[in-house]
Design a protein around this motif. Sequence first.
Motif, PDB file in Angstrom:
ATOM      1  N   TYR A  37       0.825  -1.215   0.000  1.00  0.00           N
ATOM      2  CA  TYR A  37       0.000   0.000   0.000  1.00  0.00           C
ATOM      3  C   TYR A  37       0.858   1.262   0.000  1.00  0.00           C
ATOM      4  O   TYR A  37       0.647   2.176  -0.810  1.00  0.00           O
ATOM      5  N   THR A  43      -5.217   9.214  -3.809  1.00  0.00           N
ATOM      6  CA  THR A  43      -6.421   9.379  -2.980  1.00  0.00           C
ATOM      7  C   THR A  43      -7.331   8.156  -3.084  1.00  0.00           C
ATOM      8  O   THR A  43      -7.865   7.667  -2.081  1.00  0.00           O
ATOM      9  N   ALA A  86      -5.988   5.322  -1.071  1.00  0.00           N
ATOM     10  CA  ALA A  86      -6.162   5.518   0.374  1.00  0.00           C
ATOM     11  C   ALA A  86      -7.602   5.284   0.811  1.00  0.00           C
ATOM     12  O   ALA A  86      -7.856   4.894   1.957  1.00  0.00           O
ATOM     13  N   LEU A  87      -8.559   5.524  -0.093  1.00  0.00           N
ATOM     14  CA  LEU A  87      -9.975   5.375   0.245  1.00  0.00           C
ATOM     15  C   LEU A  87     -10.568   4.080  -0.286  1.00  0.00           C
ATOM     16  O   LEU A  87     -11.795   3.947  -0.382  1.00  0.00           O
ATOM     17  N   SER A  88      -9.688   3.137  -0.642  1.00  0.00           N
ATOM     18  CA  SER A  88     -10.172   1.911  -1.286  1.00  0.00           C
ATOM     19  C   SER A  88     -10.892   0.979  -0.321  1.00  0.00           C
ATOM     20  O   SER A  88     -11.635   0.095  -0.756  1.00  0.00           O
ATOM     21  N   CYS A  89     -10.676   1.134   0.973  1.00  0.00           N
ATOM     22  CA  CYS A  89     -11.310   0.254   1.959  1.00  0.00           C
ATOM     23  C   CYS A  89     -11.882   1.078   3.111  1.00  0.00           C
ATOM     24  O   CYS A  89     -11.341   2.138   3.464  1.00  0.00           O
ATOM     25  N   PHE A  90     -12.928   0.559   3.679  1.00  0.00           N
ATOM     26  CA  PHE A  90     -13.509   1.146   4.898  1.00  0.00           C
ATOM     27  C   PHE A  90     -13.826   0.016   5.873  1.00  0.00           C
ATOM     28  O   PHE A  90     -14.558  -0.925   5.534  1.00  0.00           O
ATOM     29  N   HIS A 146     -10.112   2.047   7.006  1.00  0.00           N
ATOM     30  CA  HIS A 146      -8.861   2.205   6.275  1.00  0.00           C
ATOM     31  C   HIS A 146      -7.903   1.036   6.504  1.00  0.00           C
ATOM     32  O   HIS A 146      -7.214   0.603   5.577  1.00  0.00           O
ATOM     33  N   GLU A 147      -7.874   0.497   7.742  1.00  0.00           N
ATOM     34  CA  GLU A 147      -6.926  -0.570   8.073  1.00  0.00           C
ATOM     35  C   GLU A 147      -7.214  -1.870   7.324  1.00  0.00           C
ATOM     36  O   GLU A 147      -6.353  -2.746   7.234  1.00  0.00           O
ATOM     37  N   ILE A 151      -7.229  -2.275   4.316  1.00  0.00           N
ATOM     38  CA  ILE A 151      -6.346  -2.355   3.148  1.00  0.00           C
ATOM     39  C   ILE A 151      -5.257  -3.390   3.381  1.00  0.00           C
ATOM     40  O   ILE A 151      -4.900  -4.159   2.478  1.00  0.00           O
ATOM     41  N   CYS A 199     -14.335  -3.194   0.642  1.00  0.00           N
ATOM     42  CA  CYS A 199     -13.299  -2.640  -0.237  1.00  0.00           C
ATOM     43  C   CYS A 199     -13.764  -2.758  -1.679  1.00  0.00           C
ATOM     44  O   CYS A 199     -14.527  -3.676  -2.016  1.00  0.00           O
TER      45      CYS A 199
END
Length: 401
Positions: free
Chosen positions: A107, A161, A164-168, A170-171, A173, A182
């Motif tokens: 990442y 960006t 960084a916003l690919s998963c919710f 964030h961790e 990822i 994701c």
Amino acid sequence: MDPDKPALAPPPGVQSNFDNPPNGNVEAHIGIAICIFIVFVGASLRAYSKIVCMKQVKLEDYVGLVALAPYIAFVYGVYNLMRTVGIYVHQWDVRASEIPSALYIVYVNTSLFQATMGTIKAAILLEWIQLFVPRGTRTPFWWTCQIVMWVNILYYISIVTASALSCFPHEKIWHPTMPGRCFNTKALFVINATLNLVSDIIILILPQRIIWGLKMSTQKKIGVSLVFAVGVIATLVGGARLSRAVIYYLSNDNLYNVSAVFLWCTAELSTSFLVFCLPAIPKIFSSDNWFTQLASRLHSRLSFLKTRTTDTSGTNPKASTWKSSTFSGVSTSETRWDQQPQLSYEQHGFVSYYAATDPFTPNAIKSYVHYDTNPQASWPSVPNAALSRRDPSTSWYEEER
């Protein structure tokens, strides 16, 4: 999930090897070392050319310097991945407990790649504007470079960006087993590689039309064009990275294939630095500095030793004259070596023009073109060179005009 289980089920008949899995760490070490060497040498020569020879440092030089920071961090990340799980290690040879550390490196390194590529491409385009656009004008080439540069900057910011916003949350990822959602982050690798290749091709083509429209000889146009066409290497490397990104997208063996993508990313970044640094390097060899003085002295000594060897062997009784090869294969002016000719010197880009006046014959002026020559270098002294001054058989003889 059991942390000691393999991160991916092995194929039928294959046993996981956690302790000493097959890997490509040695090949990766060699490849990365070559890339670092290319960037270090290119950046050093460009810095010497701009600071010592040209004595001017401009905006693109500072932008290129800024690009070195994320590049160094990216290379460190590749080494960190090598230390954590290894390069070209199959995912079934990695414990599930090691996956979060590896994915976190992936990442961070993805963002570092975008930052480096966006910055170095901005530096390249600023260099193109500096070289090919007259100061204070806004030509179509200027507008094209500006548009391509800002589109690239906005694109690389958006891709960082999106990553960084690919998963919710964030961790998730780097913790794929964590509850959450994701989108397909592997698709970003393919999209990024595709658009990056298109950008490489545009930057490669941009200066060629300007170069071939310059008022210079075809031979020199080819030489200058080749200097800027080194971007072909970056384009080919970008194509190879795209192919590996597609394989990564289609495969479940993520760690194995993402390491291949990172190696090609390292090569692509390194060749991009080479594209940026190379146009400034020829100035080192066309300027009067310690490097050209040393090269001129070594050339004179080697030519003198060659002439003396030929004279001693007896194969050429007129070897007391200097051959035209002494002057890079170009015929030189006719004159006696016991009296130095009068030289006029003019510098145009990478080429030095000289005119030598024969002190023994009025109006006998001989002109020649000599590349990478120090005009202050002393003329070599060769015994009895004047004996063949009027001998048409000598290789440097010219008719008076």
